[in-house]
Structure formats: structure tokens, C-alpha cells
Motif scaffolding. Structure first.
Motif, mmCIF file in Angstrom:
data_model
loop_
_atom_site.group_PDB
_atom_site.id
_atom_site.type_symbol
_atom_site.label_atom_id
_atom_site.label_comp_id
_atom_site.label_asym_id
_atom_site.label_seq_id
_atom_site.Cartn_x
_atom_site.Cartn_y
_atom_site.Cartn_z
ATOM 1 N N ILE A 116 0.853 -1.199 0.000
ATOM 2 C CA ILE A 116 0.000 0.000 0.000
ATOM 3 C C ILE A 116 0.884 1.242 0.000
ATOM 4 C CG2 ILE A 116 -1.879 1.204 1.139
ATOM 5 C CD1 ILE A 116 -2.644 -1.588 0.258
ATOM 6 N N THR A 117 0.674 2.147 -0.969
ATOM 7 C CA THR A 117 1.406 3.431 -1.029
ATOM 8 C C THR A 117 0.394 4.571 -0.994
ATOM 9 O OG1 THR A 117 1.419 3.376 -3.450
ATOM 10 C CG2 THR A 117 3.329 2.465 -2.324
ATOM 11 N N ILE A 118 0.668 5.547 -0.122
ATOM 12 C CA ILE A 118 -0.261 6.676 0.084
ATOM 13 C C ILE A 118 0.534 7.978 -0.026
ATOM 14 C CG2 ILE A 118 -1.939 7.708 1.662
ATOM 15 C CD1 ILE A 118 -2.033 4.906 3.045
ATOM 16 N N PRO A 119 0.418 8.716 -1.127
ATOM 17 C CA PRO A 119 1.160 9.984 -1.274
ATOM 18 C C PRO A 119 0.509 11.117 -0.484
ATOM 19 C CG PRO A 119 -0.172 9.592 -3.223
ATOM 20 C CD PRO A 119 -0.342 8.383 -2.333
ATOM 21 N N GLY A 120 1.347 12.095 -0.111
ATOM 22 C CA GLY A 120 0.819 13.243 0.628
ATOM 23 C C GLY A 120 1.837 14.362 0.737
ATOM 24 N N VAL A 121 1.555 15.312 1.621
ATOM 25 C CA VAL A 121 2.410 16.492 1.817
ATOM 26 C C VAL A 121 2.600 16.720 3.304
ATOM 27 C CG1 VAL A 121 2.655 18.975 1.416
ATOM 28 C CG2 VAL A 121 1.589 17.547 -0.332
ATOM 29 N N ASN A 122 3.857 17.028 3.721
ATOM 30 C CA ASN A 122 4.173 17.327 5.129
ATOM 31 C C ASN A 122 3.749 16.196 6.073
ATOM 32 O OD1 ASN A 122 5.249 19.944 4.571
ATOM 33 N ND2 ASN A 122 3.167 20.752 4.432
ATOM 34 N N LEU A 123 3.956 14.987 5.655
ATOM 35 C CA LEU A 123 3.574 13.837 6.475
ATOM 36 C C LEU A 123 4.543 13.660 7.645
ATOM 37 C CD1 LEU A 123 2.742 11.336 3.576
ATOM 38 C CD2 LEU A 123 1.169 12.800 4.868
ATOM 39 N N ASP B 152 3.253 -1.476 11.627
ATOM 40 C CA ASP B 152 4.511 -1.129 10.966
ATOM 41 C C ASP B 152 4.233 -0.441 9.627
ATOM 42 O OD1 ASP B 152 6.033 -2.403 12.990
ATOM 43 O OD2 ASP B 152 5.612 -4.347 12.049
ATOM 44 N N PHE B 153 4.566 0.823 9.554
ATOM 45 C CA PHE B 153 4.468 1.535 8.270
ATOM 46 C C PHE B 153 5.612 2.547 8.193
ATOM 47 C CE2 PHE B 153 1.668 3.663 11.287
ATOM 48 C CZ PHE B 153 2.035 5.003 11.188
ATOM 49 N N VAL B 154 6.061 2.792 6.983
ATOM 50 C CA VAL B 154 7.172 3.719 6.736
ATOM 51 C C VAL B 154 6.598 5.049 6.242
ATOM 52 C CG1 VAL B 154 9.272 4.122 5.403
ATOM 53 C CG2 VAL B 154 8.703 1.802 6.166
ATOM 54 N N VAL B 155 7.129 6.137 6.788
ATOM 55 C CA VAL B 155 6.617 7.468 6.422
ATOM 56 C C VAL B 155 7.775 8.380 6.028
ATOM 57 C CG1 VAL B 155 5.353 9.504 7.191
ATOM 58 C CG2 VAL B 155 4.669 7.235 7.991
ATOM 59 N N THR B 156 7.640 9.008 4.895
ATOM 60 C CA THR B 156 8.512 10.119 4.480
ATOM 61 C C THR B 156 7.636 11.356 4.395
ATOM 62 O OG1 THR B 156 8.143 9.824 2.103
ATOM 63 C CG2 THR B 156 9.884 8.483 3.110
ATOM 64 N N PRO B 157 8.225 12.526 4.226
ATOM 65 C CA PRO B 157 7.383 13.733 4.132
ATOM 66 C C PRO B 157 6.343 13.683 3.017
ATOM 67 C CG PRO B 157 9.654 14.361 4.520
ATOM 68 C CD PRO B 157 9.657 12.876 4.283
ATOM 69 N N LEU C 270 5.194 10.419 1.524
ATOM 70 C CA LEU C 270 4.677 9.084 1.222
ATOM 71 C C LEU C 270 4.523 8.243 2.499
ATOM 72 C CD1 LEU C 270 3.978 7.208 -1.233
ATOM 73 C CD2 LEU C 270 6.291 6.302 -1.010
ATOM 74 N N ILE C 271 3.403 7.494 2.540
ATOM 75 C CA ILE C 271 3.181 6.456 3.562
ATOM 76 C C ILE C 271 3.195 5.110 2.844
ATOM 77 C CG2 ILE C 271 1.600 5.536 5.303
ATOM 78 C CD1 ILE C 271 0.381 8.335 5.513
ATOM 79 N N LYS C 272 3.922 4.152 3.410
ATOM 80 C CA LYS C 272 4.047 2.850 2.751
ATOM 81 C C LYS C 272 4.022 1.732 3.794
ATOM 82 C CE LYS C 272 6.990 0.370 -0.560
ATOM 83 N NZ LYS C 272 8.242 0.437 -1.369
ATOM 84 N N PHE C 273 3.225 0.697 3.489
ATOM 85 C CA PHE C 273 3.200 -0.461 4.385
ATOM 86 C C PHE C 273 2.695 -1.676 3.592
ATOM 87 C CE2 PHE C 273 -0.948 1.486 4.760
ATOM 88 C CZ PHE C 273 -1.835 0.428 4.758
#
Length: 360
Positions: free
Chosen positions: A293-300, A316-321, A323-326
């Protein structure tokens, strides 16, 4: 205090406010009319006199130049004459001194030379005085002719004149705006006295904004050789004062094109999380295999996010500013379901995403 601010204006206050609005609106309009030039020519001076702003004529300027040329010629000729006179005087003095020395050997030649030197100094001083008087006469005559050209008024450059008209037009446009706003609120009896300062300051800021808008939209890098459409300039200045918010938005666009800021300075200090729900992938769940699952966004921000699938928290999920990915694997008990609910909230329980995903 709040009741006092919201209290309606008295009859006297309404009359005084109306008089002030009419006075300043009429004053701005009068300035635009009074200092409108009779014709436009670049790089020229104008007579700056109310209701009589006109271009200083070529014939008058030529007369001034001709007069100055004549005076310069007179001074030059006078200097030559004085020089010749001085040389003639010196020659005569030297001749007289020689004759005197020969006629009377007993006399002291030093006395004659001393007298000759004194005569020379007097002649030189006399010549300088004459030249200074001519120069002073030249200056006074030039000033008098220039004043005659201006017909008793001051002179002003075209660029300065336009800036004055632009400022007055911006003031006029905003006076129209605040007069409409004021009378509307008075009419419905909803005028708030705390806005009085806004009504006072707004026209002056609009006047300055009109000048800035004029300077921003005009290119002076190629000099002042292009034709000037004064009607358009003043109309734009008045509209800038009338619609200050739109003008400021346009200036913001111009500034962003020039500076090209990387990010909104407001967001830089107060970041807001936003998720692009339409770009979430995949849009359907595979109940037999793991799903990325990939969830794009802004200022995450990982510390401020809670992700749930079918009301179960995803541990458990990985977050960058951006993108959310798990990885999500459907449990055996849930494989018979036909849809899965994805919910993302922040720590304050504000819902950012609520999406139903189908199955393959």
C-alpha cells in the motif's frame, strides 16, 4: 467595551463621516484634474501650476539658449578687449619708464618699476571686476528668462508629475471603495467602530500600492523613449486603489516569478499534513497475497499519524514527508470480505483519509 464598539453611530457622527468622505474624494479628484498636463513629451519639463500644467515651449527654450550664447560671446569679446587694453597700458608704462631712466640717470629705476607694477595690478583687478559683473549679469538674465518661460509657476519633470497623478488616482479609487463600504454598513446599521482606523489608513496604503503597481508594470530599462498612455496609467492606478486585494495578488504573482520561492513561507512555519486520497495504490486488495500500500501526501509526520485497516491499527508503516508505505496481508478470517476500509487519522483523531477498497 464590545457593546460600545458595536453601538450605532449617532446622527452627528454619520454626518461628519459623510463630510470627510466627500471632502477627501473630491480632493483626490481635484488633484488629478488640476495637474493633468496639456500634452505629453518624454524627457521634458512642465510648468507645475494648478489647472495650467503645460509643456514649456521650444521657442522659449531656444530664446534662453540664444541669449546665453550671446552673453558668452560678449564676455569672450570683453575679455579680449580688456587683455588688449592691459597689454597696451603695460607697453606705455614700460616706454615711459625707459624714457624717464634715460632722461634722468640720477633717478632710481626701481621707483619707476615699482610704479609700473602697481599700475599693472590695478589694470588686472579692473579687468577681473568687469568679467565678474558680466558673469553675474548672464546668470540673472538666464534665471529671469527661465521664470518667464514658466509663467510664474514651478517646473517639474514628466516622470515626477506622473507619480503624483498615480498616487492621487490610487487614493481616489480607494475612497470610492471605502465610501461604498461605509455607507453600506451604515445603511444596515452594522457598522463596527473598531474599523475606524482601517477606514482612515486604507486610502493612504492604496495610494502607495498604486505607485508600486505602476513601477512594477513599467519597464524603464530602455529609457523614456516610448509613448506614454496617461489615460491608461491613471485608470489602472484608480482601479488598483478600488481593488487593492486583486492588485496585491497580482504583485504577489510578479514577485514569485522574480524570486521563485521554493515553498510557501507560511507552510514552512506551520506545516499542514495533506493526503492525496485519489492517488492511493492499489485501489483493490488481493486477499490471497501481500499488498504493498502506497499513500502519497504532503508534510507527512510519522509521529502524528495512525493508520487502520478494517478498524485494526497497522503497526509497521514507513513514512517520508511525501509518502506512507506499508504491507498489508489479509487475515484468513477476512478473506471472505468484499471491501476493506482504510482510515488514517492524526493524534487528535482528525480524519485525513476514509477510503473503501474493493477486492480483486
Amino acid at each position: 467595551m464590545e457593546e460600545q464598539e458595536n453601538s450605532p453611530l449617532t446622527t452627528t457622527e454619520r454626518i461628519m463621516a459623510g463630510i470627510i468622505l466627500v471632502f477627501f474624494t473630491s480632493l483626490a479628484l481635484l488633484i488629478v484634474i488640476a495637474y493633468w498636463p496639456n500634452k505629453l513629451e518624454n524627457n521634458r519639463n512642465y510648468q507645475f501650476k494648478a489647472f495650467h500644467v503645460r509643456l514649456i515651449g521650444d521657442s522659449c527654450i531656444k530664446d534662453v539658449k540664444l541669449t546665453e550664447d550671446c552673453l558668452n560671446a560678449v564676455i569672450k569679446n570683453k575679455a579680449i578687449v580688456e587683455k588688449l587694453k592691459l597689454e597696451d597700458i603695460n607697453a606705455k608704462k614700460a616706454e615711459e619708464a625707459s624714457k624717464l631712466a634715460l632722461a634722468n640717470k640720477k633717478s632710481q629705476p626701481e621707483d619707476s618699476l615699482k610704479k609700473l607694477k602697481e599700475d599693472r595690478e590695478k589694470a588686472t583687478e579692473k579687468s577681473k571686476d568687469a568679467s565678474n559683473k558680466l558673469l553675474l549679469a548672464q546668470k540673472k538674465l538666464s534665471e529671469s528668462i527661465a521664470l518667464k518661460c514658466a509663467d510664474g509657476g514651478c517646473t517639474i519633470q514628466l516622470n515626477t508629475l506622473i507619480l503624483i497623478l498615480v498616487a492621487a488616482a490610487g487614493f481616489l479609487g480607494n475612497m470610492i471603495y471605502i465610501a461604498k463600504s461605509f455607507t453600506s454598513f451604515i445603511g444596515v446599521r452594522k457598522f463596527n467602530k473598531s474599523w475606524v482606523l482601517w477606514y482612515f489608513v486604507k486610502p493612504f496604503t492604496a495610494s502607495a500600492l498604486a505607485v508600486i503597481f505602476y513601477l512594477a508594470l513599467n519597464d524603464f530599462s530602455d529609457g523614456s523613449t516610448k509613448a506614454i498612455n496617461l489615460n491608461f496609467i491613471i485608470a489602472m492606478a484608480a482601479l488598483t486603489g478600488l481593488f487593492t486585494d486583486i492588485a496585491m495578488s497580482k504583485l504577489k504573482d510578479i514577485f514569485e516569478v522574480i524570486i521563485k520561492p521554493e515553498k510557501d513561507p507560511i507552510l514552512a512555519h506551520d506545516p499542514v499534513m495533506k493526503i492525496h486520497q485519489k492517488n492511493i495504490k492499489p485501489d483493490k486488495i488481493d486477499v490471497l497475497h501481500p499488498n504493498e500500500i502506497t499513500i502519497p501526501g504532503v508534510n507527512l509526520d510519522a509521529s502524528n499519524l495512525i493508520v487502520k485497516m478494517n478498524s485494526q491499527v497497522v503497526p509497521d508503516f514507513v513514512v517520508t514527508p511525501s509518502l506512507i508505505k506499508f504491507t498489508y496481508t489479509v487475515a484468513d478470517a477476512d478473506r471472505a470480505k468484499t471491501e476493506f476500509n482504510l482510515v488514517i487519522t492524526d493524534k487528535s483523531n482528525k480524519e485525513l483519509v476514509n477510503l473503501k477498497l474493493g477486492v480483486l
